[in-house]
Write a protein that holds these residues in place. Structure first.
Motif, mmCIF file in Angstrom:
data_model
loop_
_atom_site.group_PDB
_atom_site.id
_atom_site.type_symbol
_atom_site.label_atom_id
_atom_site.label_comp_id
_atom_site.label_asym_id
_atom_site.label_seq_id
_atom_site.Cartn_x
_atom_site.Cartn_y
_atom_site.Cartn_z
ATOM 1 N N ALA B 65 -19.999 -56.387 -48.092
ATOM 2 C CA ALA B 65 -20.795 -57.201 -47.235
ATOM 3 C C ALA B 65 -20.371 -56.693 -45.918
ATOM 4 C CB ALA B 65 -20.457 -58.547 -47.319
ATOM 5 N N LEU B 66 -19.254 -56.604 -45.487
ATOM 6 C CA LEU B 66 -18.831 -56.348 -43.959
ATOM 7 C C LEU B 66 -19.551 -54.878 -43.653
ATOM 8 C CD1 LEU B 66 -15.045 -56.890 -43.548
ATOM 9 C CD2 LEU B 66 -17.106 -58.301 -42.936
ATOM 10 N N ALA B 67 -19.661 -53.719 -44.638
ATOM 11 C CA ALA B 67 -20.500 -52.460 -44.663
ATOM 12 C C ALA B 67 -21.976 -52.762 -44.261
ATOM 13 C CB ALA B 67 -20.210 -51.724 -45.756
ATOM 14 N N ARG B 68 -22.646 -53.529 -44.916
ATOM 15 C CA ARG B 68 -23.807 -54.078 -44.978
ATOM 16 C C ARG B 68 -24.030 -54.722 -43.338
ATOM 17 N NH1 ARG B 68 -26.307 -57.838 -49.514
ATOM 18 N NH2 ARG B 68 -27.745 -58.305 -47.837
ATOM 19 N N ILE B 69 -23.261 -55.438 -42.892
ATOM 20 C CA ILE B 69 -23.269 -56.022 -41.751
ATOM 21 C C ILE B 69 -23.072 -55.004 -40.520
ATOM 22 C CG2 ILE B 69 -21.903 -57.734 -40.026
ATOM 23 C CD1 ILE B 69 -21.415 -59.451 -42.642
ATOM 24 N N ALA B 70 -22.150 -54.041 -40.768
ATOM 25 C CA ALA B 70 -21.944 -52.962 -39.775
ATOM 26 C C ALA B 70 -23.254 -52.254 -39.643
ATOM 27 C CB ALA B 70 -20.610 -51.935 -40.214
ATOM 28 N N THR B 71 -24.018 -51.873 -40.865
ATOM 29 C CA THR B 71 -25.258 -51.123 -40.704
ATOM 30 C C THR B 71 -26.205 -52.053 -40.054
ATOM 31 O OG1 THR B 71 -24.604 -50.493 -42.679
ATOM 32 C CG2 THR B 71 -27.147 -49.973 -42.201
ATOM 33 N N LEU B 72 -26.304 -53.131 -40.060
ATOM 34 C CA LEU B 72 -27.200 -54.143 -39.487
ATOM 35 C C LEU B 72 -26.915 -54.135 -38.038
ATOM 36 C CD1 LEU B 72 -27.580 -57.027 -42.182
ATOM 37 C CD2 LEU B 72 -29.423 -55.491 -41.354
ATOM 38 N N ASN B 73 -25.679 -54.075 -37.754
ATOM 39 C CA ASN B 73 -25.245 -54.501 -36.112
ATOM 40 C C ASN B 73 -25.692 -53.001 -35.552
ATOM 41 O OD1 ASN B 73 -24.150 -55.971 -34.390
ATOM 42 N ND2 ASN B 73 -21.887 -55.503 -34.817
ATOM 43 N N ARG B 74 -25.472 -52.010 -36.297
ATOM 44 C CA ARG B 74 -25.573 -50.624 -35.393
ATOM 45 C C ARG B 74 -27.317 -50.280 -35.119
ATOM 46 N NH1 ARG B 74 -23.104 -47.482 -39.432
ATOM 47 N NH2 ARG B 74 -24.871 -47.052 -40.224
ATOM 48 N N ASP B 75 -27.946 -51.071 -36.320
ATOM 49 C CA ASP B 75 -29.305 -50.861 -36.048
ATOM 50 C C ASP B 75 -30.044 -51.955 -35.050
ATOM 51 O OD1 ASP B 75 -29.598 -48.752 -37.811
ATOM 52 O OD2 ASP B 75 -30.248 -50.273 -39.417
ATOM 53 N N ARG B 76 -29.201 -53.049 -34.433
ATOM 54 C CA ARG B 76 -29.518 -53.720 -33.368
ATOM 55 C C ARG B 76 -29.799 -52.948 -32.084
ATOM 56 N NH1 ARG B 76 -25.933 -58.099 -32.035
ATOM 57 N NH2 ARG B 76 -27.949 -59.377 -31.493
ATOM 58 N N PRO B 77 -30.675 -53.361 -31.322
ATOM 59 C CA PRO B 77 -30.723 -52.956 -29.948
ATOM 60 C C PRO B 77 -29.791 -53.031 -29.473
ATOM 61 C CG PRO B 77 -32.532 -54.363 -30.177
ATOM 62 C CD PRO B 77 -31.504 -54.310 -31.347
ATOM 63 N N PRO B 78 -29.053 -51.853 -28.793
ATOM 64 C CA PRO B 78 -27.790 -51.979 -28.088
ATOM 65 C C PRO B 78 -28.179 -52.749 -26.654
ATOM 66 C CG PRO B 78 -28.701 -49.889 -27.585
ATOM 67 C CD PRO B 78 -29.570 -50.370 -28.545
ATOM 68 N N ILE B 79 -26.982 -53.435 -26.248
ATOM 69 C CA ILE B 79 -26.975 -54.522 -25.198
ATOM 70 C C ILE B 79 -27.842 -53.888 -23.762
ATOM 71 C CG2 ILE B 79 -25.650 -55.564 -23.459
ATOM 72 C CD1 ILE B 79 -24.094 -56.535 -25.269
ATOM 73 N N LEU B 80 -27.302 -52.677 -23.424
ATOM 74 C CA LEU B 80 -27.980 -52.049 -22.408
ATOM 75 C C LEU B 80 -29.428 -51.777 -22.677
ATOM 76 C CD1 LEU B 80 -25.541 -49.173 -21.111
ATOM 77 C CD2 LEU B 80 -26.042 -51.199 -19.953
ATOM 78 N N ALA B 81 -29.959 -51.649 -23.631
ATOM 79 C CA ALA B 81 -31.216 -51.313 -23.944
ATOM 80 C C ALA B 81 -32.199 -52.572 -23.619
ATOM 81 C CB ALA B 81 -31.592 -50.814 -25.372
ATOM 82 N N ARG B 82 -31.424 -53.652 -24.140
ATOM 83 C CA ARG B 82 -31.950 -55.255 -23.900
ATOM 84 C C ARG B 82 -31.862 -55.619 -22.566
ATOM 85 N NH1 ARG B 82 -28.935 -58.938 -27.323
ATOM 86 N NH2 ARG B 82 -27.471 -57.211 -27.783
ATOM 87 N N LYS B 83 -30.873 -55.095 -21.929
ATOM 88 C CA LYS B 83 -30.883 -55.439 -20.593
ATOM 89 C C LYS B 83 -31.843 -54.652 -19.614
ATOM 90 C CE LYS B 83 -27.190 -54.906 -16.831
ATOM 91 N NZ LYS B 83 -26.030 -54.370 -16.683
ATOM 92 N N GLN B 84 -32.037 -53.475 -20.060
ATOM 93 C CA GLN B 84 -33.114 -52.553 -19.495
ATOM 94 C C GLN B 84 -34.374 -53.338 -19.445
ATOM 95 O OE1 GLN B 84 -32.856 -48.763 -21.128
ATOM 96 N NE2 GLN B 84 -31.234 -48.117 -19.491
ATOM 97 N N ALA B 85 -34.638 -53.722 -20.661
ATOM 98 C CA ALA B 85 -36.067 -54.502 -21.012
ATOM 99 C C ALA B 85 -36.299 -55.531 -19.960
ATOM 100 C CB ALA B 85 -36.273 -54.965 -22.610
#
Lengths: 173, 166
Positions: B65-85
């Motif tokens: 479950a933690l591995a799945r969460i890590a994958t999902l977390n990696r695929d989220r837009p990084p904070i900086l990208a969201r900040k740029q938006a």
């Protein structure tokens, strides 16, 4: 902000324990547990801390019911019939007390599987997992008094199912 | 009091929910009534068996479950990208303000003979709209900075630090 691994770890046993008891299948319980943990990670922070346990149990129950529905669609589900549960073999090498204990466990499992919802969930959550009435009521969306009446009925049905195989004198000894 | 009354008390007795007097009264009844006594014994045995059969979550299930969460977390837009938006939105709104200001400039008395009153009114409307957009973007950026930056990365670590110090 999503929940931390530490916060998720606090829920892992209650999710798996409940799922395994409802589904009676380790692989399915493992799949449901992973799905529920991901959901808890994503949305757990949107639920108030003191209601989170009940919410986690509710999410788990819904996931299990979905899995049971999928299983019923996949293959014809045959509910356990208590009369068809074989008695544990009273092997000559097995002392009578052990054989009786094994038989008791087998019949208890079958009786629990035969309880319909929500009685089964209530007995599992209270008697096996030892959750508070408040969390169980929250999970099953039941008023507290109704929950207590249902628990009484669930326990009573288990006793009725098992009374016939345990002689009263054995219980009193 | 008959056994039916005690049957209802059985649940409370098993849950430890009887008062001292009620529990004592119930135990006296049990001493005299083999039927109720065997009912309590059976209930205790059922409970013990059920609790012995509790299943804990295997480590590999939790790790998966933690591995799945890590994958999902990696695929989220990084904070900086969201900040740029967010800042792109603010920059767009600012550009609109400049554009509107230019139009407004054209509506000054010196050049008013080349623009009609309708054109001036329209330019004023655009300026108001642009100011509105800038206000909204600024508010969003403020909320974002507070929720995603200051609270998790500044306030929470400080609070934990103070908690540990106490």
């Amino acid at each position: 902000m999503p929940l931390s691994p530490g916060a998720l770890a606090a829920h892992r046993h209650r999710i798996y324990g409940y799922a395994f008891r409802l589904l009676r299948d380790r692989d399915e319980a493992a799949d449901v547990t992973q799905d529920v943990l991901v959901r808890v990670w994503r949305h757990g922070d949107t639920v108030e801390q003191d209601r989170r346990n009940g919410w986690v149990l509710r999410v788990t129950r819904n996931a299990c019911l979905d899995a049971i529905r999928a299983r019923q669609t996949r293959d014809q589900y045959v509910p356990t019939n208590l009369d068809q549960v074989p008695h544990a073999q009273s092997d000559h090498q097995l002392p009578d007390a052990l054989a009786e204990a094994a038989d008791f466990r087998l019949r208890l499992d079958a009786a629990l599987d035969q309880l319909e919802e929500p009685y089964r969930s209530i007995v599992i959550l209270r008697e096996i997992e030892e959750h508070s009435y408040r969390d169980i009521a929250e999970a099953l969306d039941l008023p507290l008094n109704t929950l207590k009446v249902y628990l009484h009925r669930g326990r009573q049905r288990l006793r009725v199912a098992l009374r016939s195989i345990v002689p009263a004198e054995d219980l009193l000894s | 009091m008959n056994c039916t009354t005690y049957e209802f008390r059985l649940e409370a007795f098993l849950d430890g929910g009887l008062s001292v007097e009620e529990a004592s009264d119930f135990e006296k009844h049990l001493a005299e009534c083999p039927e109720c006594k065997s009912e309590v014994a059976l209930s205790h045995r059922i409970r013990t068996e059920l609790r012995n059969a509790r299943a804990d979550c295997p480590d590999e299930v939790f790790d998966a479950a933690l591995a799945r969460i890590a994958t999902l977390n990696r695929d989220r837009p990084p904070i900086l990208a969201r900040k740029q938006a967010r800042w792109y939105l603010a920059a767009t709104a600012a550009a609109l303000v400049v554009l509107a200001a230019t139009v407004l400039q054209l509506s000054t008395p010196e050049s008013s003979d080349t623009y009609t009153a309708e054109e001036v009114a329209e330019a004023r409307q655009q300026v108001e709209l642009a100011f509105g957009l800038v206000g909204e973007a600024t508010r969003d950026a403020g909320v974002y900075l507070r929720k995603d930056i200051f609270v998790p990365h500044v306030f929470e670590p400080m609070r934990r630090g103070f908690g540990a110090a106490e």
